[in-house]
Design a protein around this motif. Sequence first.
Motif, PDB file in Angstrom:
ATOM      1  N   ASP A  73       0.854  -1.186   0.000  1.00  0.00           N
ATOM      2  CA  ASP A  73       0.000   0.000   0.000  1.00  0.00           C
ATOM      3  C   ASP A  73       0.896   1.244   0.000  1.00  0.00           C
ATOM      4  N   PRO A  74       0.857   2.042  -1.045  1.00  0.00           N
ATOM      5  CA  PRO A  74       1.748   3.208  -1.113  1.00  0.00           C
ATOM      6  C   PRO A  74       1.581   4.172   0.057  1.00  0.00           C
ATOM      7  N   THR A  75       0.379   4.273   0.618  1.00  0.00           N
ATOM      8  CA  THR A  75       0.167   5.236   1.701  1.00  0.00           C
ATOM      9  C   THR A  75       0.944   4.863   2.959  1.00  0.00           C
ATOM     10  N   GLY A  76       1.256   3.592   3.120  1.00  0.00           N
ATOM     11  CA  GLY A  76       2.007   3.154   4.293  1.00  0.00           C
ATOM     12  C   GLY A  76       3.481   2.982   4.050  1.00  0.00           C
ATOM     13  N   HIS A  77       3.928   3.232   2.824  1.00  0.00           N
ATOM     14  CA  HIS A  77       5.343   3.033   2.468  1.00  0.00           C
ATOM     15  C   HIS A  77       5.823   4.194   1.612  1.00  0.00           C
ATOM     16  N   PRO A  78       5.952   5.377   2.209  1.00  0.00           N
ATOM     17  CA  PRO A  78       6.368   6.550   1.433  1.00  0.00           C
ATOM     18  C   PRO A  78       7.834   6.473   1.008  1.00  0.00           C
ATOM     19  N   PRO A  79       8.188   7.111  -0.099  1.00  0.00           N
ATOM     20  CA  PRO A  79       9.582   7.123  -0.576  1.00  0.00           C
ATOM     21  C   PRO A  79      10.401   8.177   0.146  1.00  0.00           C
ATOM     22  N   GLU A  80      10.653   7.943   1.424  1.00  0.00           N
ATOM     23  CA  GLU A  80      11.415   8.874   2.244  1.00  0.00           C
ATOM     24  C   GLU A  80      12.679   8.190   2.756  1.00  0.00           C
ATOM     25  N   PRO A  81      13.798   8.922   2.833  1.00  0.00           N
ATOM     26  CA  PRO A  81      15.063   8.289   3.228  1.00  0.00           C
ATOM     27  C   PRO A  81      15.030   7.725   4.638  1.00  0.00           C
ATOM     28  N   ASN A  82      15.646   6.557   4.779  1.00  0.00           N
ATOM     29  CA  ASN A  82      15.728   5.850   6.057  1.00  0.00           C
ATOM     30  C   ASN A  82      17.211   5.651   6.361  1.00  0.00           C
ATOM     31  N   TYR A  83      17.857   6.734   6.825  1.00  0.00           N
ATOM     32  CA  TYR A  83      19.305   6.690   6.997  1.00  0.00           C
ATOM     33  C   TYR A  83      19.718   5.883   8.226  1.00  0.00           C
ATOM     34  N   ILE A  84      18.896   5.834   9.260  1.00  0.00           N
ATOM     35  CA  ILE A  84      19.195   5.247  10.571  1.00  0.00           C
ATOM     36  C   ILE A  84      20.310   6.018  11.263  1.00  0.00           C
TER      37      ILE A  84
END
Length: 200
Positions: free
Chosen positions: A171-182
């Motif tokens: 579901d695209p609404t729950g998985h946005p294309p935003e960086p996950n640098y940690i």
Amino acid sequence: MTITLAIDTAAPRLQLGLLLGDGRTDVSVDDIATGHAELIFGRIAELLERNGLGYADLQRVVTTTGPGSFTGLRIGLSAARGIGLARGIPVVGVSSLVALSLSATGPATVLLDARRGEAYFQTFAGPGQPTMDGDLLPMAIAQAAIVPGTALISSPFVDIAALARHGATLDPTGHPPEPNYIRDADAKPQTAARIERTGA
């Protein structure tokens, strides 16, 4: 099947995967540490053309979001967002650690060398099924936390075809294309030349 383009630029590779309407996948892989920006759109065009498709045929884009190379991630995320915006199609972001777990057939532990004596770490009950959030740990602690009996994944290179198939189901609404640098970016604000104001 949703015609889906997958992009991974988090590791020293430019990886593209294309999920076709009949369920087949085709991939493009270049082993490069830099130069993703110069190659990415040409490689996408080649991948589409050899499958008789154009940008207008894409129905979804999926991209890894990190952790990984800051520069590489920016390129992949920007390309995915740009295609999504231009075509008016969903763009899905998938953590690189989750993407790596897709190559497993059962429970897995992802442990990536993050340098500086640290590791990116996450455990999975199965492909794409995390049992914890991804974390940055001291290497020794991460190695001690490897779950016995799980497949150990320590390569930074995702199965790009598996990512295309996985991304097509999310579901695209729950998985946005935003960086996950940690890990936070290394760059720090430059304050050396700043003159502190006095309360006058």
